[in-house]
Motif scaffolding. Sequence first.
Motif: not given
Lengths: 266, 290
Positions: A64, A67, A69, A100-101, A105, A107, A111-114, A161, A175, B172, B178
């Motif tokens: 961590r 990048n 974070i 970051r680009k 990373m 995890f 953790n897909p976005l909704p 999801i 992504r 999120f 990231n």
Amino acid sequence: MWKGVLAEFATQESNAAPAAIRTRDLNLWYGTFQALFDINLNVRNGIITSLIGPSGCGKSTFLRSVNRINERLGYVRIAGSIDVMGNNIFAPDVELLQVRKQVGMVFQRPNPLPLSIRDNVLFGHRLHEANKAAENDVVEKALREVLLWDKVKDRLNQPAIGLSLEEQQKLCIARLLPVKPRVLLMDEPCSALDPKGTEAVEELIWELRGDYTILIVTHNMAQARRASEECVFMLMGKVVEHTATDTMFVTPENKETADYIEGRYG
Amino acid sequence: MMFAASGQNDKDRRIQQLYFVLFGIMTLLLVLPVLIILTTLVVKGGPALSIDFLFTKPTNGMTAGGIFPALLGTIWLVLVALLFSVPLGVAAAIYLSEYAPENVFTRIINLAIINLAGVPSIVHALFGVGAFVIFFRFGTSILAASLTLGIMTLPVVIVATRESLQAVPQAFREACWNMGATRWQTIRRVVLPNAVTGILTGIILEVSRTAGETAPIMFTGAAFFLPFLPQGVLDQTMALSLHLFVVSTQVPDMPEHLPFGVALVLIGIVLIMNSVSIALRMYLRGKKKW
């Protein structure tokens, strides 16, 4: 025996090759607790390097840091340097967003976005480019790269999801790709997956090597052995050993490494 | 017999039943006043209700006619108060939840917000007189009254917004960062869309609170009786809550049904708003996917 010598040779040669990640005397503190001690590491470009070691040894902390974070936690202090593709990420003129680009990373828990599958893949792309016409190509290319295209091409507009955990994790890798990272950091990317999902994601990671430099933290010895080319063993915030994976698992140099690999602690 | 009850079991069960009954009675006592108030209002105020009652002016020294100016005034007051407190409250909550570092300064702000919520409404009223009526020269007006109400209900908006922002999973945000998203891009594209429902319910709760307040508007913009409707934010206005106070206590020869009718309308607005808020929350919670 020959295998060991060859691996040794490979490692020596690797030291001359350009490093994707190169740290010099990296020390890190959480408040007053020192988590990393004088980390000097060259992670070779375009290969998979795994980070192993018992819980709390600093492998995730190290990951961590690459990048930056970690710095979100206000109480982290860092000394030393980390170069990514030859550029110091702590240099004063560095734009954090660019780091970051370039350094994506993945995890532990997917953790897909909704959002829909498509919007997940395009999220990073849309942040940095307004080119709407290219979007379909971007989605297809990224999903093909993570071996997901054939499975999801007919339901791109459904919520991400709804995918299985394995597919979600692949999507989380997909992504990152449109923003064209050079390095992918993976923090136990398979630990939430069942054995079949693990195998599929490992296979994907193996496919991605070469195009990306991959640094992967894992608790799973078998995974480190199967799915990485070099291996770093950490203990109590220090790097104990860094060699070709084959060498480490056959003839480890240090007693601690041997004990850990053989499961005497962990 | 291995599973037979012992004497201790019987004793434990009796104690458990005692507490069960005790707490049940307490809960009933809690609901009882609400039921009594509501039934009284409906029984006594119900006959007063009609379309005319809602949409005509009071006549005959307020002992007859309707409540339209007061109803309209309350809507004015609530809307102007929202215009002021929602942008301010939501922005403050976004700052506190997404940007503010964890330090003494932030803690002081949070403490101030909690204290703001605890300030008695009459103190807000006097502050409103001093600040808006006199210092800013708004006079006794809808503007002054609404600003006072707005400040008073700011903590409701801030707390509701902050809670719904913090309910958005940290994963999120990390996912966005990231991919090189700025904090604002993260908030705009992921955090806010997923928090907007909570924010909305907070705002609706604020509406019901604002509509019912009397003290803050008494000195700052609400009038006992006005022969005309407000034309703009610098006019005075009548308001339901104050009107209820007036017709209940200040006017002789008041027919009994009229104050009850006003009270019924006021509590109706509050209850409808709260129900909408709850319904919205339930509907949107059902749609949530994580």
